[in-house]
Write a protein that holds these residues in place. Structure first.
Motif, PDB file in Angstrom:
ATOM      1  N   GLN A   1      42.276  46.876  46.444  1.00 37.09           N
ATOM      2  CA  GLN A   1      41.658  47.365  45.207  1.00 37.09           C
ATOM      3  C   GLN A   1      41.712  46.305  44.115  1.00 37.09           C
ATOM      4  OE1 GLN A   1      40.003  50.249  44.967  1.00 37.09           O
ATOM      5  NE2 GLN A   1      39.418  49.707  42.890  1.00 37.09           N
ATOM      6  N   SER A   2      42.877  45.676  43.931  1.00 41.69           N
ATOM      7  CA  SER A   2      42.983  44.650  42.883  1.00 41.69           C
ATOM      8  C   SER A   2      42.135  43.428  43.233  1.00 41.69           C
ATOM      9  CB  SER A   2      44.443  44.260  42.644  1.00 41.69           C
ATOM     10  OG  SER A   2      45.038  43.793  43.801  1.00 41.69           O
ATOM     11  N   GLU A   3      41.972  43.134  44.523  1.00 37.24           N
ATOM     12  CA  GLU A   3      41.110  42.031  44.951  1.00 37.24           C
ATOM     13  C   GLU A   3      39.649  42.344  44.611  1.00 37.24           C
ATOM     14  OE1 GLU A   3      41.019  38.255  46.244  1.00 37.24           O
ATOM     15  OE2 GLU A   3      42.839  39.447  46.334  1.00 37.24           O
ATOM     16  N   LYS A   4      39.223  43.590  44.832  1.00 33.56           N
ATOM     17  CA  LYS A   4      37.855  44.006  44.486  1.00 33.56           C
ATOM     18  C   LYS A   4      37.619  43.905  42.984  1.00 33.56           C
ATOM     19  CE  LYS A   4      37.096  47.319  48.216  1.00 33.56           C
ATOM     20  NZ  LYS A   4      36.995  48.752  48.539  1.00 33.56           N
ATOM     21  N   GLU A   5      38.601  44.346  42.191  1.00 35.48           N
ATOM     22  CA  GLU A   5      38.465  44.277  40.741  1.00 35.48           C
ATOM     23  C   GLU A   5      38.332  42.832  40.268  1.00 35.48           C
ATOM     24  OE1 GLU A   5      41.861  46.358  39.231  1.00 35.48           O
ATOM     25  OE2 GLU A   5      41.124  48.299  39.943  1.00 35.48           O
ATOM     26  N   LYS A   6      39.126  41.948  40.870  1.00 39.00           N
ATOM     27  CA  LYS A   6      39.082  40.533  40.496  1.00 39.00           C
ATOM     28  C   LYS A   6      37.722  39.931  40.854  1.00 39.00           C
ATOM     29  CE  LYS A   6      42.216  37.874  42.401  1.00 39.00           C
ATOM     30  NZ  LYS A   6      43.373  37.050  42.727  1.00 39.00           N
ATOM     31  N   ASP A   7      37.190  40.271  42.041  1.00 32.13           N
ATOM     32  CA  ASP A   7      35.882  39.774  42.454  1.00 32.13           C
ATOM     33  C   ASP A   7      34.782  40.284  41.531  1.00 32.13           C
ATOM     34  OD1 ASP A   7      36.940  38.333  44.522  1.00 32.13           O
ATOM     35  OD2 ASP A   7      36.477  39.828  46.074  1.00 32.13           O
ATOM     36  N   ALA A   8      34.845  41.575  41.168  1.00 24.69           N
ATOM     37  CA  ALA A   8      33.838  42.158  40.280  1.00 24.69           C
ATOM     38  C   ALA A   8      33.869  41.470  38.916  1.00 24.69           C
ATOM     39  CB  ALA A   8      34.088  43.654  40.127  1.00 24.69           C
ATOM     40  N   LYS A   9      35.070  41.216  38.407  1.00 23.16           N
ATOM     41  CA  LYS A   9      35.217  40.546  37.118  1.00 23.16           C
ATOM     42  C   LYS A   9      34.615  39.142  37.176  1.00 23.16           C
ATOM     43  CE  LYS A   9      38.817  40.075  33.642  1.00 23.16           C
ATOM     44  NZ  LYS A   9      40.249  40.168  33.393  1.00 23.16           N
ATOM     45  N   ARG A  10      34.849  38.458  38.291  1.00 27.34           N
ATOM     46  CA  ARG A  10      34.322  37.112  38.481  1.00 27.34           C
ATOM     47  C   ARG A  10      32.788  37.133  38.509  1.00 27.34           C
ATOM     48  NH1 ARG A  10      36.760  35.533  43.332  1.00 27.34           N
ATOM     49  NH2 ARG A  10      38.755  35.415  42.299  1.00 27.34           N
ATOM     50  N   GLU A  11      32.200  38.121  39.202  1.00 28.34           N
ATOM     51  CA  GLU A  11      30.742  38.251  39.264  1.00 28.34           C
ATOM     52  C   GLU A  11      30.152  38.514  37.887  1.00 28.34           C
ATOM     53  OE1 GLU A  11      28.556  37.823  41.829  1.00 28.34           O
ATOM     54  OE2 GLU A  11      30.275  37.093  42.968  1.00 28.34           O
ATOM     55  N   ILE A  12      30.810  39.363  37.098  1.00 25.06           N
ATOM     56  CA  ILE A  12      30.337  39.668  35.744  1.00 25.06           C
ATOM     57  C   ILE A  12      30.368  38.405  34.890  1.00 25.06           C
ATOM     58  CG2 ILE A  12      30.916  40.915  33.619  1.00 25.06           C
ATOM     59  CD1 ILE A  12      31.866  43.231  35.480  1.00 25.06           C
ATOM     60  N   GLU A  13      31.469  37.644  34.986  1.00 25.60           N
ATOM     61  CA  GLU A  13      31.585  36.391  34.228  1.00 25.60           C
ATOM     62  C   GLU A  13      30.450  35.435  34.606  1.00 25.60           C
ATOM     63  OE1 GLU A  13      33.950  35.287  31.914  1.00 25.60           O
ATOM     64  OE2 GLU A  13      34.662  37.356  31.846  1.00 25.60           O
ATOM     65  N   LYS A  14      30.156  35.346  35.906  1.00 30.20           N
ATOM     66  CA  LYS A  14      29.113  34.447  36.396  1.00 30.20           C
ATOM     67  C   LYS A  14      27.743  34.889  35.868  1.00 30.20           C
ATOM     68  CE  LYS A  14      29.442  33.023  40.740  1.00 30.20           C
ATOM     69  NZ  LYS A  14      29.291  33.015  42.210  1.00 30.20           N
ATOM     70  N   ALA A  15      27.484  36.193  35.903  1.00 31.47           N
ATOM     71  CA  ALA A  15      26.200  36.716  35.426  1.00 31.47           C
ATOM     72  C   ALA A  15      26.034  36.474  33.935  1.00 31.47           C
ATOM     73  CB  ALA A  15      26.107  38.208  35.742  1.00 31.47           C
ATOM     74  N   MET A  16      27.102  36.687  33.164  1.00 38.19           N
ATOM     75  CA  MET A  16      27.049  36.477  31.720  1.00 38.19           C
ATOM     76  C   MET A  16      26.831  34.999  31.382  1.00 38.19           C
ATOM     77  SD  MET A  16      27.255  39.395  30.331  1.00 38.19           S
ATOM     78  CE  MET A  16      27.824  39.296  28.662  1.00 38.19           C
TER      79      MET A  16
END
Length: 151
Positions: free
Chosen positions: A132-147
């Motif tokens: 779960q924490s790995e998924k959250e970290k990946d999602a955060k990384r994707e959001i940063e990349k998109a922004m």
């Protein structure tokens, strides 16, 4: 927080454990040990903290021998006493015995020339929590990349 230089991090602690209260502890070191720490030759990977006889000790912390040391060089993984207030040691001991927490070293840093160890009360994560924490970290990384590309 201004005059601190992080020497070593225990990345595995954040991955394997859910961290709660943190404490700052001093370390009882020998002369060649502090010199090796200042050169960054320290590892917290497999280390852990135990409490015995009203004292806290860090075990299995690896400090490489000081390269300019002589026969008085230190043992690499000896038990080192942590310098904490008595009430902090009692709080840590009660948390481990009653609530089932573990005490893990998080990072070692230099503050005004003195080696300090940040320790935390922690509970072990099971495999589901780690995923779960790995998924959250990946999602955060994707959001940063998109922004980053959007603007």
């Amino acid at each position: 927080m201004g005059n601190q230089k992080t020497v070593a991090l225990n990345k595995k602690a954040r991955h394997d454990y859910e961290l709660f209260d943190t404490f700052e502890a001093g370390l009882e070191l020998k002369g060649t040990e502090i010199k090796s720490i200042r050169h960054g030759k320290v590892q917290l990977k497999d280390s852990y903290i135990s409490i015995r006889d009203g004292q806290a000790y860090i075990k299995e912390m690896h400090i490489s021998p000081y390269e300019f040391g002589n026969r008085f060089n230190h043992e690499q993984t000896r038990d080192r006493r942590l310098l904490l207030h008595k009430n902090e040691i009692l709080k840590l001991e009660q948390a481990t015995k009653i609530k089932g927490y573990t005490i893990v070293p998080v990072r070692i840093y230099l503050s005004h020339g003195l080696a300090k160890l940040e320790i935390a009360l922690a509970k072990g994560k099971n495999l589901h929590d780690k995923r779960q924490s790995e998924k959250e970290k990946d999602a955060k990384r994707e959001i940063e990349k998109a922004m980053k590309f959007k603007y």
